[in-house]
Design a protein around this motif. Structure first.
Motif, PDB file in Angstrom:
ATOM      1  N   ALA A   1      36.279  21.581 -26.767  1.00 36.25           N
ATOM      2  CA  ALA A   1      34.937  22.138 -26.577  1.00 36.25           C
ATOM      3  C   ALA A   1      33.941  21.140 -26.003  1.00 36.25           C
ATOM      4  O   ALA A   1      33.027  21.524 -25.284  1.00 36.25           O
ATOM      5  CB  ALA A   1      34.404  22.675 -27.901  1.00 36.25           C
ATOM      6  N   THR A   2      34.122  19.863 -26.303  1.00 40.06           N
ATOM      7  CA  THR A   2      33.119  18.872 -25.924  1.00 40.06           C
ATOM      8  C   THR A   2      33.627  17.895 -24.870  1.00 40.06           C
ATOM      9  O   THR A   2      32.997  17.710 -23.832  1.00 40.06           O
ATOM     10  CB  THR A   2      32.655  18.087 -27.171  1.00 40.06           C
ATOM     11  OG1 THR A   2      32.142  19.018 -28.119  1.00 40.06           O
ATOM     12  CG2 THR A   2      31.575  17.082 -26.829  1.00 40.06           C
ATOM     13  N   HIS A   3      34.757  17.269 -25.130  1.00 40.51           N
ATOM     14  CA  HIS A   3      35.216  16.196 -24.252  1.00 40.51           C
ATOM     15  C   HIS A   3      35.886  16.707 -22.978  1.00 40.51           C
ATOM     16  O   HIS A   3      35.509  16.318 -21.873  1.00 40.51           O
ATOM     17  CB  HIS A   3      36.172  15.263 -25.008  1.00 40.51           C
ATOM     18  CG  HIS A   3      36.671  14.135 -24.177  1.00 40.51           C
ATOM     19  ND1 HIS A   3      35.838  13.140 -23.711  1.00 40.51           N
ATOM     20  CD2 HIS A   3      37.904  13.845 -23.702  1.00 40.51           C
ATOM     21  CE1 HIS A   3      36.537  12.287 -22.994  1.00 40.51           C
ATOM     22  NE2 HIS A   3      37.800  12.691 -22.967  1.00 40.51           N
ATOM     23  N   ARG A   4      36.865  17.540 -23.124  1.00 37.87           N
ATOM     24  CA  ARG A   4      37.668  17.961 -21.970  1.00 37.87           C
ATOM     25  C   ARG A   4      36.858  18.653 -20.871  1.00 37.87           C
ATOM     26  O   ARG A   4      37.114  18.395 -19.688  1.00 37.87           O
ATOM     27  CB  ARG A   4      38.817  18.847 -22.437  1.00 37.87           C
ATOM     28  CG  ARG A   4      39.941  18.899 -21.430  1.00 37.87           C
ATOM     29  CD  ARG A   4      41.135  19.623 -21.950  1.00 37.87           C
ATOM     30  NE  ARG A   4      41.730  18.949 -23.086  1.00 37.87           N
ATOM     31  CZ  ARG A   4      42.951  19.176 -23.515  1.00 37.87           C
ATOM     32  NH1 ARG A   4      43.707  20.059 -22.907  1.00 37.87           N
ATOM     33  NH2 ARG A   4      43.427  18.535 -24.559  1.00 37.87           N
ATOM     34  N   PRO A   5      35.900  19.513 -21.188  1.00 35.58           N
ATOM     35  CA  PRO A   5      35.141  20.142 -20.097  1.00 35.58           C
ATOM     36  C   PRO A   5      34.444  19.129 -19.184  1.00 35.58           C
ATOM     37  O   PRO A   5      34.367  19.338 -17.976  1.00 35.58           O
ATOM     38  CB  PRO A   5      34.120  21.016 -20.830  1.00 35.58           C
ATOM     39  CG  PRO A   5      34.781  21.336 -22.129  1.00 35.58           C
ATOM     40  CD  PRO A   5      35.538  20.081 -22.495  1.00 35.58           C
ATOM     41  N   LYS A   6      33.967  18.030 -19.745  1.00 35.56           N
ATOM     42  CA  LYS A   6      33.332  16.999 -18.916  1.00 35.56           C
ATOM     43  C   LYS A   6      34.352  16.380 -17.971  1.00 35.56           C
ATOM     44  O   LYS A   6      34.085  16.170 -16.790  1.00 35.56           O
ATOM     45  CB  LYS A   6      32.703  15.927 -19.791  1.00 35.56           C
ATOM     46  CG  LYS A   6      31.535  16.393 -20.603  1.00 35.56           C
ATOM     47  CD  LYS A   6      30.988  15.233 -21.424  1.00 35.56           C
ATOM     48  CE  LYS A   6      30.017  15.693 -22.446  1.00 35.56           C
ATOM     49  NZ  LYS A   6      30.642  16.198 -23.658  1.00 35.56           N
ATOM     50  N   GLY A   7      35.512  16.058 -18.515  1.00 37.10           N
ATOM     51  CA  GLY A   7      36.559  15.464 -17.686  1.00 37.10           C
ATOM     52  C   GLY A   7      37.038  16.404 -16.599  1.00 37.10           C
ATOM     53  O   GLY A   7      37.263  15.994 -15.461  1.00 37.10           O
ATOM     54  N   LEU A   8      37.167  17.688 -16.938  1.00 34.77           N
ATOM     55  CA  LEU A   8      37.618  18.654 -15.946  1.00 34.77           C
ATOM     56  C   LEU A   8      36.613  18.791 -14.806  1.00 34.77           C
ATOM     57  O   LEU A   8      36.996  18.963 -13.648  1.00 34.77           O
ATOM     58  CB  LEU A   8      37.882  20.008 -16.604  1.00 34.77           C
ATOM     59  CG  LEU A   8      39.085  20.045 -17.541  1.00 34.77           C
ATOM     60  CD1 LEU A   8      39.180  21.399 -18.248  1.00 34.77           C
ATOM     61  CD2 LEU A   8      40.376  19.720 -16.803  1.00 34.77           C
ATOM     62  N   THR A   9      35.340  18.698 -15.142  1.00 32.77           N
ATOM     63  CA  THR A   9      34.308  18.744 -14.106  1.00 32.77           C
ATOM     64  C   THR A   9      34.468  17.555 -13.162  1.00 32.77           C
ATOM     65  O   THR A   9      34.439  17.711 -11.939  1.00 32.77           O
ATOM     66  CB  THR A   9      32.904  18.725 -14.753  1.00 32.77           C
ATOM     67  OG1 THR A   9      32.779  19.870 -15.584  1.00 32.77           O
ATOM     68  CG2 THR A   9      31.810  18.724 -13.702  1.00 32.77           C
ATOM     69  N   MET A  10      34.673  16.377 -13.731  1.00 33.76           N
ATOM     70  CA  MET A  10      34.847  15.176 -12.912  1.00 33.76           C
ATOM     71  C   MET A  10      36.105  15.281 -12.062  1.00 33.76           C
ATOM     72  O   MET A  10      36.092  14.980 -10.865  1.00 33.76           O
ATOM     73  CB  MET A  10      34.918  13.925 -13.785  1.00 33.76           C
ATOM     74  CG  MET A  10      35.074  12.644 -12.979  1.00 33.76           C
ATOM     75  SD  MET A  10      35.300  11.180 -13.997  1.00 33.76           S
ATOM     76  CE  MET A  10      33.738  11.112 -14.832  1.00 33.76           C
ATOM     77  N   LEU A  11      37.193  15.705 -12.670  1.00 31.80           N
ATOM     78  CA  LEU A  11      38.462  15.799 -11.949  1.00 31.80           C
ATOM     79  C   LEU A  11      38.365  16.804 -10.812  1.00 31.80           C
ATOM     80  O   LEU A  11      38.895  16.562  -9.723  1.00 31.80           O
ATOM     81  CB  LEU A  11      39.590  16.182 -12.907  1.00 31.80           C
ATOM     82  CG  LEU A  11      39.882  15.197 -14.023  1.00 31.80           C
ATOM     83  CD1 LEU A  11      40.996  15.708 -14.917  1.00 31.80           C
ATOM     84  CD2 LEU A  11      40.210  13.825 -13.489  1.00 31.80           C
ATOM     85  N   GLY A  12      37.702  17.918 -11.056  1.00 33.40           N
ATOM     86  CA  GLY A  12      37.532  18.916 -10.001  1.00 33.40           C
ATOM     87  C   GLY A  12      36.746  18.376  -8.823  1.00 33.40           C
ATOM     88  O   GLY A  12      37.054  18.684  -7.668  1.00 33.40           O
ATOM     89  N   THR A  13      35.759  17.560  -9.093  1.00 39.63           N
ATOM     90  CA  THR A  13      34.961  16.957  -8.036  1.00 39.63           C
ATOM     91  C   THR A  13      35.775  15.926  -7.251  1.00 39.63           C
ATOM     92  O   THR A  13      35.616  15.789  -6.051  1.00 39.63           O
ATOM     93  CB  THR A  13      33.702  16.295  -8.632  1.00 39.63           C
ATOM     94  OG1 THR A  13      32.983  17.271  -9.388  1.00 39.63           O
ATOM     95  CG2 THR A  13      32.794  15.741  -7.552  1.00 39.63           C
TER      96      THR A  13
END
Length: 178
Positions: free
Chosen positions: A57-69
């Motif tokens: 809920a907290t950590h992974r969404p941030k990483g996924l945003t970065m990885l997608g970029t």
């Protein structure tokens, strides 16, 4: 530069929190001298549930945003991102296995009790390696391919996700409205 520092400060703080939860779970599981007794398993399971919920809920969404970029910017980075995704899938599978084993241990399964501590330690090592790679290799790739404007947008999105994940503050009167 400030946006880059802010993004990594957030991610590293989350990693510290996750490491502390992992350490506590492994320490508790190891108190039985290699055997994770039923009562211990019942104490460890909520820690793993909390870790999983925090990660998803907290950590992974941030990483996924970065990885997608980052995706598609560098062949070397893409190979690393793919390897990290595979490692993350293995860590997720190890967590599910550890939780299933702990549930069996909590129900009195002696074989599960004798193996859950070593399986949990293995999961811990996989996740620690993943976080270390995020803080080193992923950081180098991200800093080499993302622009200052992209970092600013990432930090803004991370901050929005962080605010959305926090519960609303309690009112001073205990929540009663007058």
């Amino acid at each position: 530069m400030l946006a880059v520092q802010m993004a990594w400060s957030l991610l590293e703080a989350e990693h510290r929190h996750m490491r502390a939860m992992l350490d506590e779970a492994v320490m508790l599981a190891g108190q039985g001298g290699g055997t994770c007794h039923a009562a211990t398993a019942r104490r460890v399971l909520p820690l793993l549930d909390e870790l999983e919920a925090f990660d998803k809920a907290t950590h992974r969404p941030k990483g996924l945003t970065m990885l997608g970029t980052m995706k598609g910017r560098s062949a070397a980075a893409d190979l690393h991102l793919d390897a990290m995704a595979s490692a993350r899938a293995r860590a997720d599978a190890a967590l599910m296995h550890a939780k299933a084993l702990l549930k069996a241990a909590a129900d009195g399964d002696i074989l599960a009790q004798s193996t859950c501590q070593s399986l949990l330690s293995g999961y811990r090592e996989v996740l620690l390696q993943q976080m270390d790679e995020e803080e080193t290799l992923l950081r180098r790739h991200a800093e080499s391919v993302l622009t200052q404007e992209e970092w600013s947008l990432l930090v803004s999105e991370m901050s929005s996700r962080l605010a959305a994940a926090r519960p609303p503050p309690a009112s001073k009167d205990g929540g009663a409205s007058h």
